[in-house]
Design an enzyme around this catalytic site. Structure first.
Site, short mmCIF file in Angstrom:
data_model
loop_
_atom_site.label_atom_id
_atom_site.label_comp_id
_atom_site.label_asym_id
_atom_site.label_seq_id
_atom_site.Cartn_x
_atom_site.Cartn_y
_atom_site.Cartn_z
CG ASP A 13 -2.39 -5.98 -4.61
OD1 ASP A 13 -1.42 -4.55 -5.83
OD2 ASP A 13 -2.78 -5.68 -2.98
CE LYS A 16 -4.97 -4.78 -10.80
NZ LYS A 16 -4.89 -4.92 -9.00
N GLY A 40 -0.77 -0.16 -7.24
CA GLY A 40 0.39 -0.17 -7.51
C GLY A 40 0.64 -1.66 -8.22
CG HIS A 41 -1.52 -1.47 -11.37
ND1 HIS A 41 -1.78 -0.54 -12.51
CD2 HIS A 41 -1.77 -1.25 -10.40
CE1 HIS A 41 -3.54 -0.52 -11.83
NE2 HIS A 41 -2.97 -1.35 -10.94
CD GLN A 224 -7.65 0.63 -7.24
OE1 GLN A 224 -8.47 1.54 -7.82
NE2 GLN A 224 -6.71 1.38 -7.27
P1 GDP Z 1 -1.01 -4.88 -9.70
O1 GDP Z 1 -1.51 -4.49 -8.55
O2 GDP Z 1 -2.06 -5.98 -9.66
O3 GDP Z 1 -1.28 -4.72 -10.66
O4 GDP Z 1 -0.38 -6.56 -8.64
P2 GDP Z 1 1.00 -6.03 -7.70
O5 GDP Z 1 2.29 -5.23 -8.55
O6 GDP Z 1 0.58 -4.77 -6.79
O7 GDP Z 1 1.39 -6.82 -7.59
C1 GDP Z 1 1.47 -7.99 -7.80
C2 GDP Z 1 3.38 -8.57 -7.31
O8 GDP Z 1 4.01 -9.68 -7.76
C3 GDP Z 1 4.35 -7.63 -8.03
O9 GDP Z 1 5.71 -8.09 -7.45
C4 GDP Z 1 5.01 -8.73 -9.26
O10 GDP Z 1 6.08 -8.23 -9.93
C5 GDP Z 1 4.77 -9.94 -8.96
N1 GDP Z 1 3.47 -10.74 -9.61
C6 GDP Z 1 2.94 -10.82 -10.98
N2 GDP Z 1 3.19 -12.39 -11.14
C7 GDP Z 1 4.08 -13.19 -11.17
C8 GDP Z 1 4.10 -14.01 -10.54
O11 GDP Z 1 3.29 -15.57 -11.78
N3 GDP Z 1 4.84 -14.89 -9.91
C9 GDP Z 1 5.71 -13.97 -9.10
N4 GDP Z 1 6.68 -14.31 -8.04
N5 GDP Z 1 5.07 -12.82 -8.61
C10 GDP Z 1 4.88 -12.06 -9.30
P1 IMO Z 2 -3.68 -2.03 -6.72
O1 IMO Z 2 -4.40 -1.63 -7.94
C1 IMO Z 2 -4.95 -3.55 -3.04
C2 IMO Z 2 -7.43 -1.14 -1.05
C3 IMO Z 2 -6.75 -0.43 0.35
C4 IMO Z 2 -8.34 -0.16 1.38
C5 IMO Z 2 -9.05 -0.03 1.03
C6 IMO Z 2 -9.31 1.52 0.50
O2 IMO Z 2 -2.73 -2.08 -6.93
O3 IMO Z 2 -4.71 -3.95 -7.40
P2 IMO Z 2 -8.45 3.41 -0.72
O4 IMO Z 2 -6.84 4.34 -0.59
O5 IMO Z 2 -8.13 3.44 -2.20
O6 IMO Z 2 -9.22 4.81 -0.15
O7 IMO Z 2 -8.01 3.00 0.46
O8 IMO Z 2 -8.84 -0.36 -0.89
N1 IMO Z 2 -6.86 -0.69 -1.60
C7 IMO Z 2 -5.88 -1.90 -2.59
N2 IMO Z 2 -5.40 -2.89 -2.10
N3 IMO Z 2 -4.16 -3.34 -3.95
C8 IMO Z 2 -4.56 -2.21 -4.22
O9 IMO Z 2 -4.52 -1.32 -5.69
C9 IMO Z 2 -5.71 -0.89 -4.18
N4 IMO Z 2 -6.18 0.41 -3.76
C10 IMO Z 2 -7.15 0.50 -3.06
O10 IMO Z 2 -5.90 -1.25 0.98
O11 IMO Z 2 -8.70 -1.66 1.91
MG MG Z 3 -1.04 -3.52 -6.86
#
Ligand code: GDP
Ligand code: IMO
Ligand code: MG
Length: 432
Positions: A13, A16, A40-41, A224
């Protein structure tokens, strides 16, 4: 032409999705190399927000062919849902979306087994996303998995499914005292649900290699984060795939000799979802505040994310394992209102100072902090490095120094446009 691998440098999270979307505008091919719908991207472009679990985050770049590589696991229901969301926005990937025939499929019993295991055995609980990831990868390694290519013949699919449902039902009934699943209904529903995906199956490995040979710009998208890696992460509190750059070759089917640059994405602080060690985790009140400021709730499960200060030893370990050429620091704007910002520069362990995270001692590390003054200004409108407040620039310089890695980009908001090229950008991907 350069090729670029993007990995998470913390526990997932990191942003990415946002960064892959930004960097992919000039890419010819973008391949996901591991994971499945546990990811969840989030991508925000012109106030439209998309959350991609299964489809590569580059799908909004009209020139990019997106490949789901052989190292991924695929839930066809999630895949279909994402396609439907795209269609609603008048985006139709057409030939631009390809599923490698060797990728493994997630079946409904994988999810059931994943959830039951996590719910029923308190001692072994990991806090998974419940998406069936572990059981699907377990079948792959056990050589009983169903691959995307198996969806091309109903006879082959049914034959494999028959054996797998029998094995799953044994576990469901005998071990978990749960209801068995119906072979007939599963076979029928799943076959119907995969007819569109079946038309997208191809040889992803060959396509990526051909693109590299033609000199196209190719990106590899990780899911991840480094410390959720099955081998190098905080085992057993990890996911079931290779999340660092070492996973690109087996997860796409190309030689590692092709790979050039690796960039690590790190939040300006740290978060983690699920169980497992987290040395810089904040007390409840501070975590609550940061969670509210950064909207730190899981993009896949909606769970509140655990929050902590930036942990340089964690990122430093990612720099070393991946040989990162650069970092992208995201969510800097989330720290705008803080009077003081802490950064962990090292840990203490048995009277010694330790400079790099190590999963074997993670629970015993006592984080050592340096406190920096906050900038107390809104930076989400900044578009140049020089336009950032001096204290924000100092904070970034401190992260570079502590992580021993230059920063290439800084993100100050979730929109694609809220991205600042950094002064000392060393990435060929951004320069050529
Ligand atoms: P990922 O799994 O690495 O793609 O990250 P996620 O999408 O799960 O979580 C990142 C969250 O932060 C999302 O809701 C993005 O829209 C948000 N986000 C990404 N970059 C920024 C930033 O620079 N500032 C803020 N405030 N939100 C951001
Ligand atoms: P993105 O790509 C954050 C964590 C779960 C759990 C562990 C194992 O959005 O960064 P799983 O379902 O993969 O067997 O769970 O890994 N986990 C993540 N945490 N971001 C993710 O993906 C994750 N995908 C799995 O919370 O601790
Ligand atoms: Mg994510």
């Amino acid at each position: 032409m350069p090729n670029l691998t993007v990995v998470g440098a913390q526990w997932g999270d990191e942003g990415k999705g946002k960064v892959v979307d930004y960097l992919a505008r000039s890419a010819g091919v973008v391949a996901r190399f591991q994971g499945g719908p546990n990811a969840g991207h989030t991508v925000c472009v012109d106030r439209n927000t998309f959350t991609f679990h299964q489809i590569p985050s580059a799908i909004l770049s009209p020139k990019a062919t997106c490949i789901i590589g052989c190292g991924c696991v695929i839930d066809p229901y999630v895949f279909e849902h994402e396609l439907a969301v795209l269609r609603k926005k008048k985006i139709s990937p057409g030939q631009r979306l390809v599923v490698d025939c060797r990728a493994h499929m997630i079946l409904p019993y994988h999810q059931q087994l994943d959830r039951l295991r996590d719910e029923q055995s308190a001692k072994q609980r990991i806090g998974t996303t419940g998406r069936g990831i572990g059981p699907a990868y377990a079948d792959k390694v056990n050589r009983t998995g169903i691959r995307a290519g198996d969806l091309l013949s109903e006879e082959v699919f049914n034959d494999k499914l028959k054996h797998n449902v029998a094995a799953a039902n044994f576990l469901l009934m005998d071990r978990y005292k749960a209801e068995p699943i119906s072979l007939k209904a599963t076979a029928h529903e799943y076959w119907q649900a995969t007819r569109r995906i079946a038309r997208m199956i191809g040889d992803g490995s060959r396509m990526i290699e051909d693109a590299l040979r033609r000199g196209e710009r190719v990106m590899f998208e990780g899911a991840q984060g480094m410390h959720l890696d099955i081998d190098l992460g905080t085992y057993p509190y990890v996911t079931s795939s290779t999340t660092w750059a070492g996973g690109v070759a087996p997860g796409t089917g190309i030689s590692p000799v092709w790979l050039e640059e690796v960039v690590g994405i790190a939040k300006a602080y740290t978060t983690r979802v699920g169980l497992g060690p987290f040395p810089t985790e904040m007390n409840d009140a501070d975590a609550e505040r940061l969670r509210a400021l950064g909207h730190e709730y899981g993009a896949t499960t909606g769970r509140p994310r655990r929050c902590g200060w930036f942990d340089a030893p964690v990122v430093r370990a990612s720099v070393r394992h991946n040989k990162l050429q650069a970092l992208v620091v995201t969510k800097l704007d989330v720290l705008d209102s803080l009077e003081e910002i802490k950064v962990c520069h090292a840990y203490r362990l048995e009277g010694r100072e330790v400079g790099e995270f190590d999963p074997f001692h993670a629970a015993e590390f006592e984080p050592q902090y340096e406190t920096m003054p906050g900038w107390r200004e809104q930076i989400s409108g900044c578009r140049t490095f020089a336009g950032l407040p001096l204290r924000a620039r100092r904070y970034l310089a401190k992260l570079e120094e502590l992580c021993d890695c230059p920063i290439a980009l800084v993100s100050v908001g979730s929109e694609r446009s809220q991205t600042i090229p950094f002064k000392s950008n060393k990435l060929r991907w951004l320069r050529q």
